[in-house]
Write an enzyme that holds these catalytic residues in place. Structure first.
Site, short mmCIF file in Angstrom:
data_model
loop_
_atom_site.label_atom_id
_atom_site.label_comp_id
_atom_site.label_asym_id
_atom_site.label_seq_id
_atom_site.Cartn_x
_atom_site.Cartn_y
_atom_site.Cartn_z
N LYS A 59 1.02 -1.20 0.02
CA LYS A 59 0.15 -0.11 0.03
C LYS A 59 0.93 1.31 0.06
O LYS A 59 1.98 1.34 0.56
CB LYS A 59 -0.91 0.03 1.19
CG LYS A 59 -2.15 0.75 1.09
CD LYS A 59 -3.18 0.26 0.29
CE LYS A 59 -4.72 0.63 0.50
NZ LYS A 59 -5.55 -0.43 0.20
N ASP B 240 -7.06 3.84 -4.57
CA ASP B 240 -7.72 3.64 -3.29
C ASP B 240 -8.38 5.17 -3.09
O ASP B 240 -8.56 5.74 -3.92
CB ASP B 240 -6.29 3.44 -2.35
CG ASP B 240 -6.82 2.85 -1.07
OD1 ASP B 240 -7.24 1.74 -1.01
OD2 ASP B 240 -7.49 3.64 0.07
#
Ligand code: GLU
Length: 447
Positions: A133, A173
């Site tokens: 991430k 995201d």
């Protein structure tokens, strides 16, 4: 986020991050250390599966944590320093995989937690990816489209070989979208050298269909949430037609979950986001609300509903709650207020462990994030496969594969819960951890 909005130049960069001053949401910083909370969830499942101490040690921290400070020229000529992150948690099963988040409160512990959740999400669904991430500490709403493009391209360039189609594959995201991914892909492709350019298309997923993305990726996460809700409903003899739903967050996940649930007859009675909360017991039209959000970037001010407070929202008379905003929104106070029968976690990590305990004790089903919101990464996997094979699958094929995969994993978790008498989150982690354990035991560590 590619909309042109008024800017406050001095406050876009990390030196003076912009808080959502008008927001009714608690600040991320006040919510505790997300990575510690993630570890608590994993530890519970690790105890249950009696995970080897060595494997626990390996998974307790990410493999790589990268922080990059980089300058970007603003439209007015000023240079602003930005802080970018990429955390690579684990790559036992395949390339690191996970989103890039643009948010003014982005921080390393948050990235570590989110990266680790991707590892378990991929392991649970048996997708050949690991977990990663990253993102940039920035409020994308404060930048012009061209500034956002320069931030994205400079960040991608600075990441260099730390990403790659067989190494680490970003995706959208919070605060990023198809356009962000296309800029990343284009930047990466143009630095690798022209002979390899086209084999690099899979360096990111969640691209627009025209630039090599997959049909179905845009709605995939919301669609996956709805598959879980549908499975839960049939298990519980619950009729979705006419049921009441509340949704927190109306970005990609929340808006598609709303539209797809309303197709099943569900009535959306309350919605909230960082700008405020709204309710209408007669139902909120998700299509019209999406149009409003596309123009104003918030659900607040939507004419087809009345304004309510955050506390009132959680206490609304409803059957299903879909958290689809940021992490740690659902604390003990909110859990006590909730009157729903089930919580379908569209967001990553929306629920505090104490809140979950309370919900489970009062008989509320909680379908955990790594099961419920995995539609996005599943279709990202299909996009990556299509890029590798130079194929294009039609929309229905992608959606059918997604449905099969979601239902298959849902059934595995259901079976695990029934056999081991644990909650759904623990069962989901346990399945992922068991798979990681088998592979680590087989492979050992090098040298
Ligand atoms: N950001 C999404 C998630 O948290 C998608 C990740 C991906 O497609 O790689 O699952």
């Amino acid at each position: 986020m590619t909309t042109e909005t008024p800017k406050d130049k001095a406050s876009v960069g990390p030196s003076k991050p912009v808080g959502a001053a008008e927001s009714s949401e608690p600040s991320l910083k006040d919510r505790g250390n997300l990575f510690e909370i993630a570890m608590r969830q994993v530890d519970k499942a690790a105890d249950h599966v009696k995970l080897d101490a060595q494997i626990r040690q390996i998974l307790a921290q990410p493999k790589n944590e990268l922080i990059i400070n980089f300058p970007v020229r603003m439209d007015d000529g000023a240079y602003i320093m930005f802080k970018g992150y990429r955390v690579q948690h684990n790559n036992l099963f395949g390339p690191y995989k996970g989103g890039m988040r643009y948010h003014h409160e982005a921080n390393l512990d948050e990235m570590k937690a989110l990266a680790s959740w991707m590892t378990y999400k991929s392991a649970l669904h048996e997708i050949p990816f690991g977990g990663g991430k990253g993102g940039v500490k920035v409020d994308p709403g404060k930048l012009s489209r061209s500034e956002l493009e320069r931030v994205t391209r400079r960040f991608t360039h600075a990441l260099g070989n730390n990403i790659g189609p067989d190494w680490d594959i970003p995706a959208p995201d919070v605060g990023t979208n198809e356009q962000t991914m296309v800029w990343m892909m284009d930047t990466y492709m143009n630095v690798v050298g022209q002979n390899d350019k086209h084999s690099m298309r899979g360096v990111v997923t969640g691209k627009s269909v025209t630039s090599g993305g997959s049909y179905g990726r845009r709605e995939a996460t919301g669609q996956g949430v709805v598959h879980c809700v549908t499975e839960w409903a049939s298990d519980h003899g619950f009729n979705l037609d006419g049921c009441h739903v509340i949704i927190q967050g109306f970005g990609n996940v929340g808006s598609y979950a709303a539209r797809l649930l309303s197709q099943k007859g569900a009535v959306i009675v309350g919605v909230g986001d960082v700008g405020g909360y709204i309710a209408n017991p007669e139902g909120i039209n998700p299509h019209k609300l999406s149009e409003h959000v596309a123009k104003t970037r918030t659900v607040a001010g939507y004419r087809g509903a009345s304004k309510i407070g955050r506390e009132e929202f959680f206490g609304l008379e409803a059957d299903i709650f879909v958290p689809a905003a940021l992490e740690l929104e659902l604390g003990l106070k909110e859990a006590k207020a909730l009157r729903v029968k089930m919580v379908a976690e569209g967001a990553n990590g929306p629920t505090f462990p104490e809140a979950e305990e309370h919900l489970l004790a009062k008989g509320v089903s909680v379908i955990p994030d790594i099961l419920c919101n995995s539609g996005g990464v599943i279709v990202s996997y299909y996009e990556w496969l299509q890029n590798k094979r130079s194929e294009r699958w039609d929309h229905n094929e992608v959606l059918n594969r997604l449905e099969r995969r979601m239902k298959q994993t849902y059934a595995q978790v259901r079976q695990y819960v029934a056999t081991h008498h644990v909650d759904w989150r623990t069962a989901s982690y346990a399945l992922g951890l068991e798979r990681l354990q088998v592979a680590y035991r087989e492979r050992g560590i090098f040298p």
